[in-house]
Motif scaffolding. Sequence first.
Motif, short mmCIF file in Angstrom:
data_model
loop_
_atom_site.label_atom_id
_atom_site.label_comp_id
_atom_site.label_asym_id
_atom_site.label_seq_id
_atom_site.Cartn_x
_atom_site.Cartn_y
_atom_site.Cartn_z
N SER A 1 0.81 -1.23 0.00
CA SER A 1 0.00 0.00 0.00
C SER A 1 0.84 1.27 0.00
CB SER A 1 -0.93 0.00 1.23
OG SER A 1 -0.15 -0.10 2.43
N GLU B 1 5.57 4.01 -3.80
CA GLU B 1 5.60 5.34 -4.42
C GLU B 1 6.17 5.32 -5.84
OE1 GLU B 1 7.82 7.85 -1.85
OE2 GLU B 1 6.34 7.78 -0.20
N GLU C 1 -5.41 0.76 -9.28
CA GLU C 1 -6.50 1.05 -8.35
C GLU C 1 -6.11 0.76 -6.90
OE1 GLU C 1 -9.70 -1.31 -9.71
OE2 GLU C 1 -10.18 -0.01 -11.43
N SER C 2 -5.20 -0.18 -6.68
CA SER C 2 -4.84 -0.57 -5.32
C SER C 2 -3.92 0.46 -4.65
CB SER C 2 -4.15 -1.95 -5.33
OG SER C 2 -2.97 -1.87 -6.12
N PHE C 3 -2.90 0.93 -5.31
CA PHE C 3 -2.01 1.91 -4.69
C PHE C 3 -1.86 3.16 -5.57
CE2 PHE C 3 1.02 0.29 -7.69
CZ PHE C 3 1.02 -1.08 -7.56
N GLY C 4 -2.93 3.53 -6.24
CA GLY C 4 -2.90 4.71 -7.09
C GLY C 4 -2.76 6.01 -6.31
N LYS C 5 -3.25 6.07 -5.08
CA LYS C 5 -3.19 7.31 -4.30
C LYS C 5 -1.77 7.64 -3.85
CE LYS C 5 -7.91 6.89 -2.54
NZ LYS C 5 -8.76 6.81 -1.33
N SER C 6 -0.98 6.63 -3.51
CA SER C 6 0.38 6.88 -3.02
C SER C 6 1.43 6.86 -4.13
CB SER C 6 0.76 5.81 -1.98
OG SER C 6 0.73 4.52 -2.56
N LYS D 1 3.73 7.82 -7.11
CA LYS D 1 4.24 9.08 -7.68
C LYS D 1 4.98 8.88 -9.00
CE LYS D 1 4.86 11.19 -3.12
NZ LYS D 1 5.84 11.82 -2.17
#
Length: 389
Positions: free
Chosen positions: A352, A355, A376-381, A383
């Motif tokens: 999760s 980066e 979709e799983s770690f798209g927010k973190s 970079k």
Amino acid sequence: GTAANDVTTENAESEIIQPEQGGEQDEQNSSTSITETLAEITEELPLAENLQTIQVVVKPKKSNSKKGSSKKLESDDDVFEDENQSAKLGRSGYSKRRKTDESSSWKVPNSNGFYRKLVRFCERCTRRYLPWDTEDKSTICHACEGIISSKSSLKKKSFKRRLLPDQNDSVPLLRDVCIKVIAENIDSLEEFGLMDDQTKIRISKIISRRRQLDTNNMKLFLGPQEHRVELFDCTKIDNEGFEMVAHFCPNVRTLNLSSCGRILDSAIELFGRLAHLTSLNLQGCFLVTDKAFKTLFSGVGLRLLEIELHNAAKMSSSIETLVEKCTNIRKLAFVQCQNVDDDSLNILKRLSGLESLQLSYLSEGISNETLTALMESFGKSLKDLRLNG
């Protein structure tokens, strides 16, 4: 006696026939000298009383200039009486001037009504040219003036460029000279002494580029004080040399081994014992098995933050061990790892905090749905994302 029979003695009139205008004589001086000469002749003649007509023919004086001077241009101010000759003098747009009227500034009228055209010879190219005006005292043509001025400007620019210290042709730094000397004599050194990591990395790059790095001189980059070891061409280093890295550098944090095609399982298992290892980069680990990678990932555990594997041809199920033991990974890269497929990538969803992710030239069976699920799983973190092949 015969002259007295032909003329009368009273009121004798003298008719003087003057020569035609020409040459370079002055009219006033000519008439004055002729009158004085006639007076002397009249006084000396015994029958001057009966003299009525005298005919005097005066030849013009020869010019002091050399013969053929109008054809042979030997001086800087040659005279041309034919106006059509001026068009044949020029060699280019600089030295050839168009025919203009008689009021042009480069035509100077003389006393005889002719126009003197100033034609000069260039001291540089020895060609004829016409000056801009009569007061121009230059001794080279206009084309040569442009060439000389352009060369002088180039010399000034090059001189200024040499004075600037930040140019490429500036004096090299003493540090760069020392690094070059050390790299040229790398086999004669016993140790580096007090040297920072950046300088050692530069020396490593130079000798790696020259293919001089081997098992013997690689010891210069090893030691218990080393926190960063980067070797950029390990083709001449055998498995024993890689084991020395684990034995001699227990405090290493960043380990970068490029072209390490001779590394075996024993060296990889020893890397798992490095208590401070946080970043690992292995390029060319063809012979390392999946079992050795499991031992490595289990040994480093939560300390590992960055891992990059190139050409790990035998790695497959060890990815699950990586996700379970190394949950703090921030940077992950798999390049030309042919056994990494959809099942292996689906396991990466549990990372999760990832980066940076690089997936290049993996198995051909990877589908778009798998990549979409990863995003979709770690798209927010995430970079940095690199997908190649």
